[in-house]
Structure formats: C-alpha cells, structure tokens
Scaffold this active site. Structure first.
Site, PDB file in Angstrom:
ATOM      1  N   GLY A   1       0.774  -0.955  -0.352  1.00  0.00           N
ATOM      2  CA  GLY A   1       0.000  -0.354   0.145  1.00  0.00           C
ATOM      3  C   GLY A   1       0.687   1.043   0.060  1.00  0.00           C
ATOM      4  N   THR A   2       1.245   2.023  -1.010  1.00  0.00           N
ATOM      5  CA  THR A   2       2.643   2.882  -1.223  1.00  0.00           C
ATOM      6  C   THR A   2       2.017   4.109  -1.972  1.00  0.00           C
ATOM      7  OG1 THR A   2       4.270   3.125  -1.996  1.00  0.00           O
ATOM      8  CG2 THR A   2       2.757   1.427  -3.404  1.00  0.00           C
ATOM      9  N   THR A   3       3.414   4.592  -2.954  1.00  0.00           N
ATOM     10  CA  THR A   3       3.067   5.486  -3.722  1.00  0.00           C
ATOM     11  C   THR A   3       4.311   5.169  -4.752  1.00  0.00           C
ATOM     12  OG1 THR A   3       2.642   7.186  -2.283  1.00  0.00           O
ATOM     13  CG2 THR A   3       3.140   8.212  -4.058  1.00  0.00           C
TER      14      THR A   3
END
Length: 226
Positions: free
Chosen positions: A12-14
């Site tokens: 769950g990231t950018t």
C-alpha cells in the site's frame, strides 16, 4: 489499490512516473492539453517510497518497488508483494522469449500489451506503472485490474497516489529534463508520504533511457527533491 488477504505482505504505497527528456535545454511552459495522452521524450522516471505493510504493521522499510524488465523498461508496483513478484517474473520471461525468437528488443508498447493481457487472465492483485524506451521514444503506461492500458505523460498510483497527483499536476511541464522530472517525482513521493500512512521510509528513484535502467535509493526524498 490493495487486494491482499489477511497475513499477506502488501505494498500500500506511492508510485509515480514521468516522461522526460535527456535534452539539456530548459523546458518551457506546458502547451494547452499537454497533460492529456502520451508525451514526447526519450526517458522515463519512476519513483516510489520504500515501505511494505503487513496489516497495520510496517513489515519492511527498504523495499524496492520498481523493478527493471530487461535493459529498457521498468515496472513500479502497488498491491500484493507476491503478485508483483509473479508479474515481474512472467513479463521478464515473455520478454526473453520474444527477443530470442525475433532477435530484437521487445518494444515498450508490446510489453505493455502483454502486461495488460496477463492481468486479464490472472488476478495478480497489483496495480502498476510501466515505463520504457524504444525506437519510438519514451513511454509511460497505466493499467487497471481489468487489464486496460493507457499511455500517459505522468501518473501516480497506490494508496498515496491521490496525494502525489497534486504535486505532479502543479509541477509537470511537457518535455521537462530528466533532472527536473527526478526532483518532481521525489517531491510527489514526499508529499504522499506526509499524508498516507502506508507510504514512507525513503525513496527509490529509477530512470530509464536508451543507455539502460538506473536505480538509486535514498533514506529521505529531500536528498533529490531540493
């Protein structure tokens, strides 16, 4: 996007991507409509944070979420770690087979088409950005879970993607130089990491050109963004 199940490691990231130019001439104002559709360039900058999560726990602080596919393309991932690893392996195997049979490098467009087809056939549980350089220039592609693919001048995805887009929209200029794109990508990851609890712990910055794939990691995006 996060389609992981209980107990499964998640990115769950950018992730962000920007089409850029190795030209040393300063980029000018963005023409009307330049932010829509593919942009001219000969390089692609991909960036991500370095955090992975296991439920509410930070399971790793030094994950590399951008992976090279050969020497002229790379993918940035968000979602299932196992799914990302499987998709990287599948794409690289297809690339090797393509190049062995045809005796030439697989184009970024062909690689994107195969990635879209693979996602329609198997639920990898990931979202990703694909950046590549071929004889037609630089390309950045976005995908959805159903396998649709779009060429974009810049893009962001992951749980921190909405926060990153604000920075990209404000700073993107068509034809911007690689160093400008790297600073903008770093600022976008930093901005998302300030607001998204699933993003953080530094920066991975990958630049794809005709000369190959260059990957660097930083403990703080400010090392590049400033």
């Amino acid at each position: 996007m996060d389609e992981t199940g209980p107990g499964e490691a998640s990115l769950g990231t950018t992730i962000v991507g920007i089409v850029a130019s190795t030209d040393t001439v300063d980029s000018g104002p963005t023409p009307d409509g330049a932010a829509n559709g593919p942009a001219a360039g000969d390089a692609v900058v991909l960036a991500s944070d370095r955090r992975a999560s296991l439920g509410r726990m930070v399971s790793s602080k030094d994950v590399e979420k951008v992976h090279p596919i050969g020497d002229a393309a790379a993918l940035a991932f968000t979602g299932s770690v196992s799914g990302a690893q499987a998709l990287v392996a599948d794409l690289d195997a297809e690339r090797r087979l393509y190049e062995l049979r045809r005796g030439r490098r697989m184009s970024a467009t062909a690689l994107a088409g195969y990635a879209a087809s693979a996602m329609r056939q198997q639920p990898y549980g990931v979202q990703h950005l694909l950046g590549g350089v071929d004889g037609d220039g630089a390309h950045l592609f976005t995908f959805d879970a159903g396998g649709s693919v779009l060429a974009q001048p810049f893009a962001a995805d992951g749980s921190g993607g909405p926060f990153a887009y604000g920075t990209l929209e404000a700073g993107y200029v068509a034809g911007m130089r690689v160093d400008e794109a790297e600073r903008l990508a770093a600022r976008a990851v930093a901005a998302a990491s300030e607001r998204d609890t699933a993003s953080g712990n530094g920066l991975q910055l990958v630049t794809v050109t005709a000369d190959g794939v260059d990957s660097r990691v930083y403990d703080d995006p400010a090392a590049v963004a400033s």
